[in-house]
Design an enzyme around this catalytic site. Sequence first.
Site, short mmCIF file in Angstrom:
data_model
loop_
_atom_site.label_atom_id
_atom_site.label_comp_id
_atom_site.label_asym_id
_atom_site.label_seq_id
_atom_site.Cartn_x
_atom_site.Cartn_y
_atom_site.Cartn_z
N SER A 18 3.48 -1.95 10.27
CA SER A 18 4.94 -2.00 10.44
C SER A 18 5.56 -3.36 10.08
CB SER A 18 5.32 -1.58 11.86
OG SER A 18 4.90 -0.24 12.11
N GLY A 64 2.57 2.45 10.64
CA GLY A 64 3.53 3.55 10.48
C GLY A 64 4.22 3.95 11.76
N GLU A 90 -5.36 -4.71 10.53
CA GLU A 90 -4.34 -3.68 10.72
C GLU A 90 -4.63 -2.91 12.01
OE1 GLU A 90 -2.34 -2.69 6.67
OE2 GLU A 90 -3.89 -1.23 7.10
N LYS A 101 0.11 4.29 -0.28
CA LYS A 101 -0.48 5.52 0.29
C LYS A 101 -0.22 6.69 -0.67
CE LYS A 101 0.00 3.42 4.75
NZ LYS A 101 -0.01 3.55 6.18
N ASN A 144 0.87 -1.18 0.00
CA ASN A 144 0.00 0.00 0.00
C ASN A 144 0.91 1.23 0.00
OD1 ASN A 144 -1.75 2.08 0.57
ND2 ASN A 144 -2.18 1.43 2.68
N HIS A 185 -9.47 1.32 4.68
CA HIS A 185 -8.21 1.49 5.42
C HIS A 185 -8.45 2.44 6.60
CE1 HIS A 185 -4.15 2.73 6.39
NE2 HIS A 185 -3.75 1.61 5.81
N GLU A 219 -6.86 4.86 7.68
CA GLU A 219 -6.65 6.28 7.37
C GLU A 219 -7.88 6.86 6.68
OE1 GLU A 219 -2.90 5.71 5.39
OE2 GLU A 219 -2.01 5.20 7.33
N GLY A 266 4.93 1.41 4.56
CA GLY A 266 6.26 2.00 4.40
C GLY A 266 7.29 1.11 3.70
P1 PGA Z 1 2.91 0.42 7.56
O1 PGA Z 1 1.44 0.62 6.92
O2 PGA Z 1 3.45 -0.87 7.01
O3 PGA Z 1 3.69 1.62 7.09
O4 PGA Z 1 2.72 0.37 9.04
C1 PGA Z 1 0.55 -0.45 6.73
C2 PGA Z 1 -0.74 0.04 6.13
O5 PGA Z 1 -1.19 1.12 6.54
O6 PGA Z 1 -1.33 -0.60 5.24
#
Ligand code: PGA
Length: 246
Positions: free
Chosen positions: A208, A168, A162, A6, A4, A90, A92, A230
């Site tokens: 993460s 993140g 998640e 983002k 992803n 998601h 976010e 990330g």
């Molecule tokens: P992250 O994000 O690996 O940066 O923690 C995961 C996600 O939001 O899908």
Amino acid sequence: MAGNWKMYKTPAETHSFFEEFKPLVDGAKHCEIVICPPFPNLHTALKEARGTSIAVGAQNLYWGREGAVTGEVSGHMLQSAGCTYVIVGHSERRQYFNETEEDVLRKTIAALDYGLTAIVCVGEKLQERESGMTEGVLIQQFTGGIGGLASDQFEKILIAYEPVWAIGTGKTATPAIASEAHAIIRREAAQRFGDLAASNLRILYGGSVKPDNCGSLMNAADIDGALVGGASLDPQSFAKIVNYMS
Ligand code: PGA
């Protein structure tokens, strides 16, 4: 293994990513690889992925086919462009754009109507975990956003667990914590859609995930893949995640 991206990367950066990433995952046959870039990069990603086993997905969709809905992109458009996956719900999107369980359900149905595999995200916030609400939150998100699907629709989705506190932040859920949450989701799936559908369901862990913690997460019970933010932006690190077994 889904990446992803983002709101990161331009089309030129997408091109460079694929040029470096493709040879690194050439031999990977044990899993599906999906990359979900921002909308303006889908064309470049799809062109780069042609002839490889890498699938391309979007990070969001709107439930109508077309219409006066400024700023939105439909499942029909994504399918026509060549996408085969889409991330739905998601955290976010839930947090910054007020997406509700009802939106998640509508978007998931729209994705399936246009032949897209929906990766439906669920997960609790830190304060919910700390106050012992994780199970309740997962059940509520499952019931509201997924439970309204028909059985033949349910068979075509993936779920991503998640935990919001792990996204993140560098704080990965331990394999035991992730496994426990995945088991709750699978139990809900069995109750609503039957044992077979529940055992066929693929549940990805996200939050993460990095090359050095991927193996232990993937070896834990009930974890079938990863949704990586990330670490999916760097071709070397995402390739290490894809190739975690070697
Ligand atoms: P992250 O994000 O690996 O940066 O923690 C995961 C996600 O939001 O899908």
